[in-house]
Design a protein around this motif. Structure first.
Motif, short mmCIF file in Angstrom:
data_model
loop_
_atom_site.label_atom_id
_atom_site.label_comp_id
_atom_site.label_asym_id
_atom_site.label_seq_id
_atom_site.Cartn_x
_atom_site.Cartn_y
_atom_site.Cartn_z
N ASP A 196 -2.61 6.28 -9.28
CA ASP A 196 -3.10 5.34 -10.32
C ASP A 196 -2.67 3.85 -9.87
O ASP A 196 -3.53 3.05 -10.56
N ARG A 197 -1.68 3.48 -8.97
CA ARG A 197 -1.23 2.25 -8.81
C ARG A 197 -2.10 1.41 -7.55
O ARG A 197 -1.77 0.47 -7.23
N GLY A 198 -2.94 2.75 -7.03
CA GLY A 198 -3.84 2.18 -5.80
C GLY A 198 -2.86 2.32 -4.63
O GLY A 198 -3.34 1.79 -3.53
N LEU A 199 -1.85 3.18 -4.52
CA LEU A 199 -0.99 3.16 -3.20
C LEU A 199 -1.94 4.06 -2.27
O LEU A 199 -2.36 5.21 -2.85
N VAL B 148 0.99 -1.33 0.08
CA VAL B 148 0.09 0.05 0.03
C VAL B 148 0.82 1.29 0.13
O VAL B 148 0.16 2.44 -0.07
N ALA B 149 1.94 1.31 0.08
CA ALA B 149 3.24 2.39 0.07
C ALA B 149 4.38 2.07 -0.39
O ALA B 149 4.94 1.09 -0.54
N ASP B 150 4.79 3.16 -0.92
CA ASP B 150 6.14 3.25 -1.61
C ASP B 150 7.04 4.21 -0.72
O ASP B 150 6.70 5.36 -1.02
N GLU C 293 3.90 14.21 -10.52
CA GLU C 293 3.93 13.12 -11.20
C GLU C 293 3.96 11.79 -10.33
O GLU C 293 3.24 11.01 -10.70
N VAL C 294 4.74 12.00 -9.52
CA VAL C 294 5.01 10.67 -8.75
C VAL C 294 3.68 10.42 -7.99
O VAL C 294 3.35 9.14 -7.75
N ALA C 295 3.12 11.45 -7.24
CA ALA C 295 2.10 11.28 -6.83
C ALA C 295 0.86 10.79 -7.39
O ALA C 295 -0.12 9.77 -7.00
#
Length: 242
Positions: free
Chosen positions: A30-33, A4-6, A23-25
């Motif tokens: 979009d990845r569901g993080l 759930v996190a990076d 952009e990274v957020a």
């Protein structure tokens, strides 16, 4: 295992990454993080940001596109005592402090010297996570490092970039570290080490190592925002007080 996190993400501020915070957020959403940490390199990295960059991170909102954004740093280890390249005043403002051995910053040495440097970094109370400990440029006594990390309550990263696009030769070292982490009960952090937005939250190769070594999801911080929050509070409580 769901992540759930990076907590290891770079932006253009690092000098050799190519995406903005927005952009990274957006990519994370979009990845569901649910959470990311902006962890640009400390100022000793060639092309890296000035120390003032880290003082001003709190102009960023707490969340973007529904993703919690932690303000952090990937600090460079500068010597065998585990000294970091950001002063304590700025480190105290960071929500997460990653630390790693990097070319042009940390001195190369023997296995014994590299091990002592990493152990001293683990013992540095400002450090929350040791990143890419399997880097073959800095060979270590992996059991001694994992044992110390477990004793000090410091998480070790399985770095996906090390297994895909950087730090060639990391796989056997990362695999062994994961095996030892299971044995000693050491916390693991999965890190994309993203330098371009499309790789935010990409843990594919690292996830294979975690699965192969049978690591309990409860010992992988990225599986729960609550686990991350609790862990970082425990680390904050160990920071020096002024």
């Amino acid at each position: 295992m769901r992540f759930v996190a990076d907590l290891h993400v770079h932006t253009v501020a690092s000098g050799h990454a190519y995406s903005t915070v927005l952009e990274v957020a957006r990519a994370a959403a979009d990845r569901g993080l649910e959470m990311i940490a902006v962890t640009d390199h400390g100022p000793a990295m060639p092309g890296g940001p000035h120390a003032y960059h880290f003082s001003n991170q709190f102009c960023m909102p707490e969340s973007l596109f529904g993703v919690r954004v932690l303000k952090g740093v990937e600090a460079n280890v500068m010597d065998r005592d585990g000294t970091l390249d950001l002063d304590e005043g700025r480190l105290a403002k960071m929500e997460v402090v990653l630390a790693g051995l990097h070319t042009f910053c940390a001195p190369y040495g023997t296995v014994a010297e590299n091990t002592a440097m990493m152990v001293n970094t683990i013992r540095n109370p400002w450090v929350d996570v040791i990143v890419h400990p399997g880097n073959p440029e800095y060979l270590i006594d992996e059991e001694a490092v994992v044992r110390e990390a477990a004793e000090q309550g410091v998480a070790l990263e399985i770095n996906n970039s090390s297994l895909t696009v950087s730090r060639k030769g990391s796989l056997p070292h990362c695999d062994h570290i994961a095996c030892l982490a299971k044995e000693y009960g050491c916390k693991i952090l999965m890190g994309s080490d993203s330098h371009f937005a499309y790789s935010v939250g990409d843990f594919g190769a690292a996830a294979e190592i975690v699965a192969r070594n049978g690591i309990d999801p409860a010992n992988v911080l990225n599986t729960s925002v609550e686990a991350i929050t609790r862990y970082l509070k425990e680390r904050r409580d160990k920071r020096p007080t002024k």
